[in-house]
Design an enzyme around this catalytic site. Structure first.
Site, PDB file in Angstrom:
ATOM      1  N   ARG A  15       0.806  -1.226   0.000  1.00 44.79           N
ATOM      2  CA  ARG A  15       0.000   0.000   0.000  1.00 44.79           C
ATOM      3  C   ARG A  15       0.840   1.278   0.000  1.00 44.79           C
ATOM      4  O   ARG A  15       0.313   2.364  -0.196  1.00 44.79           O
ATOM      5  CB  ARG A  15      -0.944  -0.017   1.221  1.00 44.79           C
ATOM      6  CG  ARG A  15      -2.142  -0.912   1.029  1.00 44.79           C
ATOM      7  CD  ARG A  15      -2.896  -1.129   2.323  1.00 44.79           C
ATOM      8  NE  ARG A  15      -2.224  -2.096   3.181  1.00 44.79           N
ATOM      9  CZ  ARG A  15      -2.618  -2.409   4.423  1.00 44.79           C
ATOM     10  NH1 ARG A  15      -3.670  -1.820   4.944  1.00 44.79           N
ATOM     11  NH2 ARG A  15      -1.963  -3.299   5.128  1.00 44.79           N
ATOM     12  N   GLN A  72      13.416 -14.502   5.450  1.00 43.65           N
ATOM     13  CA  GLN A  72      12.180 -15.238   5.196  1.00 43.65           C
ATOM     14  C   GLN A  72      12.004 -15.243   3.685  1.00 43.65           C
ATOM     15  O   GLN A  72      11.651 -14.216   3.096  1.00 43.65           O
ATOM     16  CB  GLN A  72      10.996 -14.529   5.885  1.00 43.65           C
ATOM     17  CG  GLN A  72       9.680 -15.276   5.778  1.00 43.65           C
ATOM     18  CD  GLN A  72       8.481 -14.424   6.172  1.00 43.65           C
ATOM     19  OE1 GLN A  72       8.518 -13.191   6.106  1.00 43.65           O
ATOM     20  NE2 GLN A  72       7.403 -15.074   6.556  1.00 43.65           N
ATOM     21  N   GLY A  77       3.390 -14.965   6.104  1.00 44.47           N
ATOM     22  CA  GLY A  77       2.607 -14.428   7.203  1.00 44.47           C
ATOM     23  C   GLY A  77       3.453 -14.112   8.427  1.00 44.47           C
ATOM     24  O   GLY A  77       4.603 -14.539   8.541  1.00 44.47           O
ATOM     25  N   THR A  78       2.845 -13.337   9.347  1.00 48.18           N
ATOM     26  CA  THR A  78       3.599 -12.859  10.521  1.00 48.18           C
ATOM     27  C   THR A  78       3.997 -14.002  11.454  1.00 48.18           C
ATOM     28  O   THR A  78       5.045 -13.938  12.101  1.00 48.18           O
ATOM     29  CB  THR A  78       2.783 -11.806  11.301  1.00 48.18           C
ATOM     30  OG1 THR A  78       1.472 -12.334  11.561  1.00 48.18           O
ATOM     31  CG2 THR A  78       2.640 -10.513  10.523  1.00 48.18           C
ATOM     32  N   ARG A 330      29.573  24.141   1.048  1.00 54.44           N
ATOM     33  CA  ARG A 330      29.631  22.744   0.595  1.00 54.44           C
ATOM     34  C   ARG A 330      30.653  21.959   1.420  1.00 54.44           C
ATOM     35  O   ARG A 330      31.369  22.529   2.231  1.00 54.44           O
ATOM     36  CB  ARG A 330      29.942  22.729  -0.897  1.00 54.44           C
ATOM     37  CG  ARG A 330      28.787  23.325  -1.732  1.00 54.44           C
ATOM     38  CD  ARG A 330      29.201  23.592  -3.157  1.00 54.44           C
ATOM     39  NE  ARG A 330      29.885  22.444  -3.722  1.00 54.44           N
ATOM     40  CZ  ARG A 330      30.733  22.502  -4.751  1.00 54.44           C
ATOM     41  NH1 ARG A 330      30.996  23.666  -5.313  1.00 54.44           N
ATOM     42  NH2 ARG A 330      31.304  21.416  -5.201  1.00 54.44           N
ATOM     43  N   LYS A 348      33.727  25.851  -0.758  1.00 50.48           N
ATOM     44  CA  LYS A 348      33.914  24.399  -0.768  1.00 50.48           C
ATOM     45  C   LYS A 348      35.337  24.060  -0.372  1.00 50.48           C
ATOM     46  O   LYS A 348      36.272  24.685  -0.856  1.00 50.48           O
ATOM     47  CB  LYS A 348      33.629  23.867  -2.183  1.00 50.48           C
ATOM     48  CG  LYS A 348      33.742  22.376  -2.301  1.00 50.48           C
ATOM     49  CD  LYS A 348      34.274  21.916  -3.651  1.00 50.48           C
ATOM     50  CE  LYS A 348      35.769  22.028  -3.749  1.00 50.48           C
ATOM     51  NZ  LYS A 348      36.366  21.292  -4.869  1.00 50.48           N
ATOM     52  N   ASN A 383      39.757  27.098  -9.415  1.00 49.13           N
ATOM     53  CA  ASN A 383      40.449  25.938  -8.838  1.00 49.13           C
ATOM     54  C   ASN A 383      40.596  24.774  -9.806  1.00 49.13           C
ATOM     55  O   ASN A 383      41.298  23.820  -9.523  1.00 49.13           O
ATOM     56  CB  ASN A 383      39.717  25.465  -7.579  1.00 49.13           C
ATOM     57  CG  ASN A 383      38.260  25.130  -7.847  1.00 49.13           C
ATOM     58  OD1 ASN A 383      37.648  25.679  -8.762  1.00 49.13           O
ATOM     59  ND2 ASN A 383      37.692  24.243  -7.067  1.00 49.13           N
TER      60      ASN A 383
HETATM   61  C1  UD1 Z   1      -0.703  -6.988  11.909  1.00 44.64           C
HETATM   62  C2  UD1 Z   1      -1.502  -7.884  12.847  1.00 44.64           C
HETATM   63  C3  UD1 Z   1      -2.758  -7.134  13.283  1.00 44.64           C
HETATM   64  C4  UD1 Z   1      -2.362  -5.833  13.961  1.00 44.64           C
HETATM   65  C5  UD1 Z   1      -1.486  -5.000  13.037  1.00 44.64           C
HETATM   66  C6  UD1 Z   1      -0.951  -3.800  13.791  1.00 44.64           C
HETATM   67  C7  UD1 Z   1      -1.156 -10.198  12.093  1.00 44.64           C
HETATM   68  C8  UD1 Z   1      -1.714 -11.328  11.339  1.00 44.64           C
HETATM   69  N1  UD1 Z   1      -1.884  -9.078  12.144  1.00 44.64           N
HETATM   70  O1  UD1 Z   1      -1.518  -6.762  10.771  1.00 44.64           O
HETATM   71  O2  UD1 Z   1      -3.498  -7.924  14.206  1.00 44.64           O
HETATM   72  O3  UD1 Z   1      -3.516  -5.088  14.314  1.00 44.64           O
HETATM   73  O4  UD1 Z   1      -0.364  -5.773  12.569  1.00 44.64           O
HETATM   74  O5  UD1 Z   1      -0.149  -2.968  12.989  1.00 44.64           O
HETATM   75  O6  UD1 Z   1      -0.094 -10.329  12.642  1.00 44.64           O
HETATM   76  N2  UD1 Z   1       5.726  -9.464   7.781  1.00 44.64           N
HETATM   77  C9  UD1 Z   1       6.781 -10.330   7.566  1.00 44.64           C
HETATM   78  N3  UD1 Z   1       6.556 -11.496   6.896  1.00 44.64           N
HETATM   79  C10 UD1 Z   1       5.328 -11.849   6.470  1.00 44.64           C
HETATM   80  C11 UD1 Z   1       4.251 -10.961   6.686  1.00 44.64           C
HETATM   81  C12 UD1 Z   1       4.480  -9.777   7.368  1.00 44.64           C
HETATM   82  O7  UD1 Z   1       7.915 -10.063   7.952  1.00 44.64           O
HETATM   83  O8  UD1 Z   1       5.212 -12.949   5.881  1.00 44.64           O
HETATM   84  C13 UD1 Z   1       5.995  -8.181   8.494  1.00 44.64           C
HETATM   85  C14 UD1 Z   1       5.673  -6.987   7.638  1.00 44.64           C
HETATM   86  O9  UD1 Z   1       6.824  -6.585   6.916  1.00 44.64           O
HETATM   87  C15 UD1 Z   1       5.268  -5.936   8.673  1.00 44.64           C
HETATM   88  C16 UD1 Z   1       4.730  -6.769   9.825  1.00 44.64           C
HETATM   89  O10 UD1 Z   1       5.152  -8.086   9.608  1.00 44.64           O
HETATM   90  O11 UD1 Z   1       6.371  -5.192   9.130  1.00 44.64           O
HETATM   91  C17 UD1 Z   1       3.212  -6.720   9.907  1.00 44.64           C
HETATM   92  O12 UD1 Z   1       2.693  -7.222   8.700  1.00 44.64           O
HETATM   93  P1  UD1 Z   1       1.428  -6.545   8.022  1.00 44.64           P
HETATM   94  O13 UD1 Z   1       1.106  -7.295   6.805  1.00 44.64           O
HETATM   95  O14 UD1 Z   1       1.614  -5.081   7.927  1.00 44.64           O
HETATM   96  O15 UD1 Z   1       0.325  -6.901   9.129  1.00 44.64           O
HETATM   97  P2  UD1 Z   1      -1.000  -6.106   9.368  1.00 44.64           P
HETATM   98  O16 UD1 Z   1      -1.992  -6.477   8.348  1.00 44.64           O
HETATM   99  O17 UD1 Z   1      -0.738  -4.684   9.578  1.00 44.64           O
END
Ligand code: UD1
Ligand code: CA
Length: 466
Positions: A15, A72, A77-78, A330, A348, A383
């Site tokens: 985004r 990763q 996912g987180t 500079r 400079k 210069n």
């Molecule tokens: C996450 C939380 C949400 C919380 C929000 C707060 C989860 C599933 N959701 O959502 O509950 O309210 O943060 O800001 O955890 N990332 C990785 N690897 C991945 C996916 C993500 O390193 O595979 C990192 C992203 O770079 C980012 C962070 O994890 O820095 C959070 O990921 P993002 O996708 O922004 O999660 P949100 O949808 O904001």
């Protein structure tokens, strides 16, 4: 027993619509993730692993020394990212802080407070940060359990209408008991709207209570997802930096018109006027007047200096120096005590000696100018011969005439002078006058003769009536 931290920073941040990975976007001159790392270190994390993936090399290069990374490969996912991070975290870290690289407003004190509470409670599986807002928008909703516990977190995309109405959101800052977190993560699936392994699902799976620390003001929990969030975080950090500086004794008649970097400092009784930007590691002394309209990058300024409408890069000003209005200093401009660089002056890689002045319309490059010397208006150090740069040496107490060009390499001795309009190609000894210009010739009665000639031409019927 020690505290470790895992920072999730492998996502792209779609985004943001940017070629730059999200966590590298600068805030107050420093990559977003740097702010998170500072808070974790400030809270006592002995080791930190940053999980990188998208544009891994760019993110790695933006990290400070001493931080470990884990890659990763696929952003699953987180929860998956946390697993990867834990794999690279020192084994003796039995308490783990998990934070996201995109929450730059987290204060160290808040993280420290959570760690403290978590440890003091003894039996907790996790302590997490939440905040309550009128509309939790895209954040994960916090579903409460008995007492002060959290039952689970449901992502906005997966939430029922009733869950969406919950106003308490997950700020994505957690303190975990490491062993129990690892067990919970090992059993997670990806049965959700995004098909990802969610860290938030581990909360429900943990063996032991999950307790929330809830903050009244949600600002510290702000996550950056788009450029509107980025601007909000920039504004918040600027406010913090300015407040710190004002508390330390700096005057800002219009604080909102002053822009600071994380590394900038200024001493007591210095005034920063509107339109002042202090970038990089700029250090300003006491009792200075900076601005209006000054941009300084990596510049060191002594005490009692005055700088007005000027642009300074990697320059050094000693005490009592005056710069501007409309000056460009500079890299390597080195102004010694009491020196002056005035209006429409560019300097400079040059030393301007103590009390020496370059007041008007001059270019001084690759030059050494001695103490107490006065450079006349419109002087230029030539210069560059088209191939290489050469130095100009002008001694102490010299007075150069207006509109002189010093063709380097050339030396002017102490107490010497140069005549106005001189192209100085040869050295001028101490105490001498160097003058290098054509002698003026005078044609008596020229105007009358020229007028007569013009009249004659007109009466012969030349077409042009002008
Ligand atoms: C996450 C939380 C949400 C919380 C929000 C707060 C989860 C599933 N959701 O959502 O509950 O309210 O943060 O800001 O955890 N990332 C990785 N690897 C991945 C996916 C993500 O390193 O595979 C990192 C992203 O770079 C980012 C962070 O994890 O820095 C959070 O990921 P993002 O996708 O922004 O999660 P949100 O949808 O904001
Ligand atoms: Ca986010």
């Amino acid at each position: 027993m020690s505290i470790g931290a895992v920072v999730l920073a492998a996502g792209q941040g779609t985004r943001m619509r940017s070629a730059l990975p999200k966590v590298v976007h600068p805030l107050a001159g420093r990559p977003m993730v740097g702010w998170v790392l500072d808070a974790l270190t400030g809270a006592g994390a002995a080791r930190t692993v940053v999980v990188i993936g998208h544009a891994a090399d760019v993110v790695r290069d933006a990290l400070p020394a001493g931080v470990d990374v884990a890659v990763q490969e696929e952003q699953l996912g987180t929860g998956h990212a946390t697993r990867v991070g834990l794999g690279a975290l020192a084994a003796d870290c039995d308490v783990v802080i998990v934070a996201c690289g995109d929450t730059p407003l987290l204060p160290a004190a808040l993280v420290a407070r959570m760690v403290e509470e978590h440890r003091a409670a003894g039996d907790r599986a996790a302590t997490m940060l939440t905040a309550v807002v009128p509309d939790a928008a895209a954040y994960g909703r916090v579903v409460r359990g008995p007492g002060d516990t959290v039952a689970r977190v449901v992502e906005a995309r997966d939430a029922s209408p009733a869950e969406l109405a919950i106003r308490e959101f997950n700020a994505a800052l957690y303190v975990f008991d490491r062993a129990r977190l690892e067990t919970a993560l090992a059993g997670l699936g990806s049965h959700n709207a995004q098909g990802e392994i969610y860290l938030t699902d581990a909360l429900e799976a943990l063996d032991g209570p999950v307790v929330a620390v809830t903050i009244d003001d949600p600002e510290p929990a702000t996550g950056v997802n788009d450029r509107i969030d980025l601007a909000a975080c920039e504004a918040a950090l600027q406010r913090r930096l300015r407040d710190e500086m004002m508390i330390a004794g700096v005057t800002m008649p219009d604080p909102q018109a002053v822009y600071l970097s994380a590394g900038a400092t200024a001493g007591p009784d210095t005034v920063l006027w509107p339109g002042t930007h202090l970038r990089g590691d700029t250090v300003i002394g006491e009792g200075c007047s900076i601005g209006p309209d000054v941009v300084m990058t990596d510049t060191v300024v002594g005490d009692r200096c005055t700088v007005v409408s000027a642009h300074l890069v990697s320059s050094t000003l000693a005490d009592d120096v005056s710069v501007g209005p409309f000056a460009y200093l500079r890299p390597g401009a080195d102004l010694r005590p009491g020196a002056k660089a005035g209006t429409y002056v560019e300097i400079k890689k040059s030393v301007i000696g103590a009390g020496a002045k370059v007041p008007h319309l001059s270019y001084i490059g690759d030059a050494d100018i001695g103490e107490g010397t006065n450079i006349g208006a419109g002087n230029i150090t030539a210069n560059y011969d088209g191939f290489r740069k050469h130095r100009t040496r002008i001694g102490a107490r010299v007075k150069t005439g207006s509109d002189c060009v010093f063709v380097a390499p050339v030396t002017v001795g102490d107490d010497a002078m140069t005549g106005a309009g001189s192209i100085v190609t040869d050295d001028v000894p101490d105490g001498a006058l160097g003058i290098a210009r054509a002698r003026q010739s005078v044609i008596e009665g020229f105007t009358a003769k020229a007028t007569a000639r013009a009249r004659e031409a007109a009466s012969e019927g030349g077409g042009d009536s002008r």
